[in-house]
Design an enzyme around this catalytic site. Structure first.
Site, PDB file in Angstrom:
ATOM      1  N   LYS A   1      30.187  14.805 -37.922  1.00 25.86           N
ATOM      2  CA  LYS A   1      31.238  15.534 -37.171  1.00 25.86           C
ATOM      3  C   LYS A   1      32.728  15.340 -37.636  1.00 25.86           C
ATOM      4  CE  LYS A   1      33.876  15.912 -33.830  1.00 25.86           C
ATOM      5  NZ  LYS A   1      35.221  16.304 -34.081  1.00 25.86           N
TER       6      LYS A   1
ATOM      7  N   GLU B   1      35.019   1.558 -36.781  1.00 25.67           N
ATOM      8  CA  GLU B   1      36.085   1.209 -37.775  1.00 25.67           C
ATOM      9  C   GLU B   1      37.160   1.576 -37.113  1.00 25.67           C
ATOM     10  OE1 GLU B   1      36.469  -0.145 -40.750  1.00 25.67           O
ATOM     11  OE2 GLU B   1      34.292  -0.556 -41.105  1.00 25.67           O
TER      12      GLU B   1
ATOM     13  N   CYS C   1      44.425   3.638 -42.364  1.00 21.51           N
ATOM     14  CA  CYS C   1      44.213   2.603 -41.024  1.00 21.51           C
ATOM     15  C   CYS C   1      44.710   1.240 -41.404  1.00 21.51           C
ATOM     16  CB  CYS C   1      42.620   2.738 -40.934  1.00 21.51           C
ATOM     17  SG  CYS C   1      41.642   2.450 -42.306  1.00 21.51           S
TER      18      CYS C   1
ATOM     19  N   GLU D   1      49.844   0.860 -33.039  1.00 25.81           N
ATOM     20  CA  GLU D   1      49.438   1.639 -34.258  1.00 25.81           C
ATOM     21  C   GLU D   1      50.295   2.824 -34.252  1.00 25.81           C
ATOM     22  OE1 GLU D   1      45.754   3.408 -34.924  1.00 25.81           O
ATOM     23  OE2 GLU D   1      45.693   2.751 -37.023  1.00 25.81           O
TER      24      GLU D   1
HETATM   25  P1  NAD Z   1      40.409   9.937 -33.217  1.00 28.14           P
HETATM   26  O1  NAD Z   1      39.466   8.805 -32.197  1.00 28.14           O
HETATM   27  O2  NAD Z   1      40.914  10.593 -31.983  1.00 28.14           O
HETATM   28  O3  NAD Z   1      39.195  11.010 -33.491  1.00 28.14           O
HETATM   29  C1  NAD Z   1      38.466  10.635 -34.533  1.00 28.14           C
HETATM   30  C2  NAD Z   1      37.067  11.767 -34.486  1.00 28.14           C
HETATM   31  O4  NAD Z   1      36.645  11.461 -33.351  1.00 28.14           O
HETATM   32  C3  NAD Z   1      37.455  13.118 -34.718  1.00 28.14           C
HETATM   33  O5  NAD Z   1      36.397  13.559 -35.297  1.00 28.14           O
HETATM   34  C4  NAD Z   1      37.234  13.426 -33.144  1.00 28.14           C
HETATM   35  O6  NAD Z   1      37.157  14.903 -32.917  1.00 28.14           O
HETATM   36  C5  NAD Z   1      36.096  12.643 -32.533  1.00 28.14           C
HETATM   37  N1  NAD Z   1      36.105  12.398 -31.122  1.00 28.14           N
HETATM   38  C6  NAD Z   1      37.324  12.471 -30.357  1.00 28.14           C
HETATM   39  N2  NAD Z   1      37.062  12.197 -29.111  1.00 28.14           N
HETATM   40  C7  NAD Z   1      35.485  12.114 -28.988  1.00 28.14           C
HETATM   41  C8  NAD Z   1      34.482  11.823 -28.084  1.00 28.14           C
HETATM   42  N3  NAD Z   1      34.772  11.652 -26.859  1.00 28.14           N
HETATM   43  N4  NAD Z   1      33.148  11.689 -28.516  1.00 28.14           N
HETATM   44  C9  NAD Z   1      32.921  11.948 -29.831  1.00 28.14           C
HETATM   45  N5  NAD Z   1      33.874  12.097 -30.666  1.00 28.14           N
HETATM   46  C10 NAD Z   1      35.188  12.184 -30.295  1.00 28.14           C
HETATM   47  O7  NAD Z   1      40.845   9.670 -34.207  1.00 28.14           O
HETATM   48  P2  NAD Z   1      41.983  10.403 -35.148  1.00 28.14           P
HETATM   49  O8  NAD Z   1      43.328  10.462 -34.489  1.00 28.14           O
HETATM   50  O9  NAD Z   1      41.256  11.314 -35.663  1.00 28.14           O
HETATM   51  O10 NAD Z   1      42.172   9.311 -36.375  1.00 28.14           O
HETATM   52  C11 NAD Z   1      43.187   8.267 -36.389  1.00 28.14           C
HETATM   53  C12 NAD Z   1      42.619   6.893 -36.066  1.00 28.14           C
HETATM   54  O11 NAD Z   1      41.477   6.766 -36.945  1.00 28.14           O
HETATM   55  C13 NAD Z   1      43.711   5.804 -36.142  1.00 28.14           C
HETATM   56  O12 NAD Z   1      43.633   4.992 -35.095  1.00 28.14           O
HETATM   57  C14 NAD Z   1      43.110   5.014 -37.403  1.00 28.14           C
HETATM   58  O13 NAD Z   1      43.524   3.920 -37.580  1.00 28.14           O
HETATM   59  C15 NAD Z   1      41.814   5.275 -37.168  1.00 28.14           C
HETATM   60  N6  NAD Z   1      41.143   5.278 -38.619  1.00 28.14           N
HETATM   61  C16 NAD Z   1      40.530   3.929 -38.916  1.00 28.14           C
HETATM   62  C17 NAD Z   1      39.718   3.797 -40.049  1.00 28.14           C
HETATM   63  C18 NAD Z   1      39.191   2.435 -40.399  1.00 28.14           C
HETATM   64  O14 NAD Z   1      38.366   2.516 -41.534  1.00 28.14           O
HETATM   65  N7  NAD Z   1      39.178   1.343 -39.592  1.00 28.14           N
HETATM   66  C19 NAD Z   1      40.044   4.791 -41.202  1.00 28.14           C
HETATM   67  C20 NAD Z   1      40.676   5.889 -40.705  1.00 28.14           C
HETATM   68  C21 NAD Z   1      41.170   5.804 -39.353  1.00 28.14           C
END
Ligand code: NAD
Length: 484
Positions: free
Chosen positions: A177, A252, A286, A385
């Site tokens: 997803k 992550e 990230c 962040e």
């Molecule tokens: P997000 O948590 O808003 O969304 C991530 C994913 O989760 C998306 O596909 C979203 O549609 C899905 N999602 C959202 N709510 C959900 C739910 N209730 N149930 C299941 N899935 C759900 O994050 P974002 O804004 O897309 O990405 C940015 C964040 O990701 C930042 O905090 C960044 O640090 C983190 N990130 C971490 C890494 C790592 O390797 N640690 C890598 C890239 C990004």
């Protein structure tokens, strides 16, 4: 119109399909701020369909001899390398990042991961133990079955392949997803897998919103493990979902990574490193080096030179000769600008702080490269962040203060130290609470080594051989030899 700017379907069971109810979500070209196309708005029925396709494919994929699974991953890697331009265009359309950077990601990250895990597929071995004269015990390593992979928007290929490749190599079938903002490259990857000979249903992609498709997927009774990359807030929700059914989850999450420059560092290299640590991908990484801790003996000169370099960065979209692209969405830009406003209250704004006014950037979700200096370690911009091109600089008196400030964070994803003193470098590396430490460069070279996030940045192994263990269960079989 850019390549990929059109309406897409989902990829389930080896076919392109619309949402069951036909509903759609728009996605945007972040460099222009315009609607670029639509993806299906996946709901419960679509997730059911994808999990059913993955479950149907699971017995065949699990029974496929490991060398053959590995060969398929290697074929996928080769095809990705050949099609780097096509995949880069899709990735850059979604993220706004440079085509050169996306091409590099396709070849050196996505294809490389399929090569690495393709090579590992037939090297999953168990243990044996014999009690003399009586029993012989051995372990079997077995895939979970259907695994769910939730991917954020900032680097779908980069982040997505990190769990997709080992899960496939280990013999699982997948429902991915992606973020609604950035689904295209993973959709096309699933189709390419079919073209390479992966059985239909092994790799499925459901599109749509996290609160809809994501929620249904993580709560689906047919899903046996969850891999999540994204924000801490969503990570908490994922754990709740996994707790409902006691299924394993790998997380992550975010970071606020400290980048420490000691007084004896090679300043030219440290400046380049600090610049790209925060402004690569407009800070939407990230592990971005968003906290710069500079020893006070060099602090003033360092900040002045860094600001001069940041002022020269060229902003632009994928088709421009740009150093820094836009943010993913207007919403993300608004959040970043709010952080900047809060930063003005506590810290000295050195450069940036607003939206660029160049005519060729009009409409795009750009924010200027922004540097705050003399940021108190307890200020919000030093702790939260931001996920944008905003750097918080804090002077420190030496190694001990640098480590104390660096570790005073809820996160523990990545960190760096710049010094010519090997003893200081290794001391800092050992004492930092972080899953990755870079010495005299920024960003890890090579995905062959495993790592775990520390503290609020998540848990579970990613990369390297240990990543395969995330997707394998261990069964011990004990045979009483005396009765056979
Ligand atoms: P997000 O948590 O808003 O969304 C991530 C994913 O989760 C998306 O596909 C979203 O549609 C899905 N999602 C959202 N709510 C959900 C739910 N209730 N149930 C299941 N899935 C759900 O994050 P974002 O804004 O897309 O990405 C940015 C964040 O990701 C930042 O905090 C960044 O640090 C983190 N990130 C971490 C890494 C790592 O390797 N640690 C890598 C890239 C990004």
């Amino acid at each position: 119109m850019r390549d990929g700017a059109r309406d897409w379907d989902m990829y389930i069971g080896g076919e392109w399909v619309p949402a069951d109810d036909g509903d759609r979500v728009e996605f945007f070209d972040p460099a222009k701020g315009e609607v670029a196309g639509t993806i299906p708005r996946g709901q419960e029925a679509d997730v059911d369909r994808a999990v059913a396709a993955a479950a149907a494919a699971a017995p065949e994929w699990r029974a496929t001899p490991a060398p053959e699974r590995g060969r398929l991953l290697l074929r996928l890697a080769a095809e990705l390398r050949d099609r780097a331009d096509e995949f880069a265009a899709l990735e850059s359309l979604n993220t706004g990042g440079s085509l050169g950077g996306s091409r590099w990601t396709v070849r050196e990250v996505a294809a490389r991961r399929f090569e690495f895990f393709g090579g590992l597929a037939d090297k999953v071995l168990g243990d044996t133990y014999s009690v003399p004269g009586r029993t012989h015990s051995f372990t079997l390593r077995e895939p979970y079955g259907v695994t769910a992979h939730i991917v954020p928007w900032n680097g779908p290929l980069w982040v997505g392949t990190r769990s997709i490749a080992p899960a496939l190599a280990a013999g699982n079938t997948l429902v991915v997803k992606p973020s609604a903002e950035a689904s295209l490259s993973l959709l096309r990857l699933a189709e390419l897998a079919t073209e390479c000979g992966f059985p239909s249903g092994v790799l499925n992609v459901v599109t749509g919103r996290g609160s809809e498709a994501g929620e249904h997927l993580t709560g689906h009774p047919g899903v046996a493990s969850i891999s999540f990359t994204g924000s801490g807030a969503t990570g908490r929700r994922i754990i709740q979902r996994s707790a409902e059914r006691f299924i394993p989850v790998g997380l992550e999450l975010g970071g606020k990574s400290p980048n420490i420059v000691l007084g004896d560092a090679d300043l030219d290299r440290a400046l380049q490193g600090a610049l790209w640590a925060i402004f690569a991908n407009a800070g939407q990484i990230c592990v971005a080096g968003s906290r710069l801790l500079v020893e006070d003996t060099i602090h003033d000169e360092f900040v002045e030179r860094l600001a001069e370099m940041a002022a020269k960065l060229r902003l632009g979209g994928p088709d421009m000769e740009a150093d820094m692209g836009p943010l993913i969405s207007n919403g993300q830009r608004e959040q970043v600008l709010a952080h900047i406003e809060a930063g003005r209250e506590t810290s000295r704004l050195v450069i940036g702080g607003g939206v660029p006014d160049a005519a060729e950037l009009a409409g795009g979700y750009f924010v200027e490269p922004t540097i705050f200096d003399r940021v108190p370690p307890d200020a919000a911009i030093a702790r939260e962040e931001i996920f944008g091109p905003v750097l918080a600089v804090t002077p420190v008196s030496g190694v001990d203060e640098a480590i104390a400030v660096a570790n005073d964070s809820e996160y523990g994803l990545a960190a760096a130290v710049w010094t010519r003193n090997l003893d200081a470098a290794l001391t800092v590396a050992e004492r930092l609470e972080s899953g990755q430490v870079y010495v005299n460069h920024y960003f890890t070279i090579g995905f062959e080594l495993s790592r775990t996030p520390y503290k609020g940045s998540g848990f579970g192994h990613s990369e390297g051989q240990a990543a395969m263990d995330q997707y394998l269960r261990t069964k011990v079989v004990s045979v009483d030899l005396s009765s056979t």
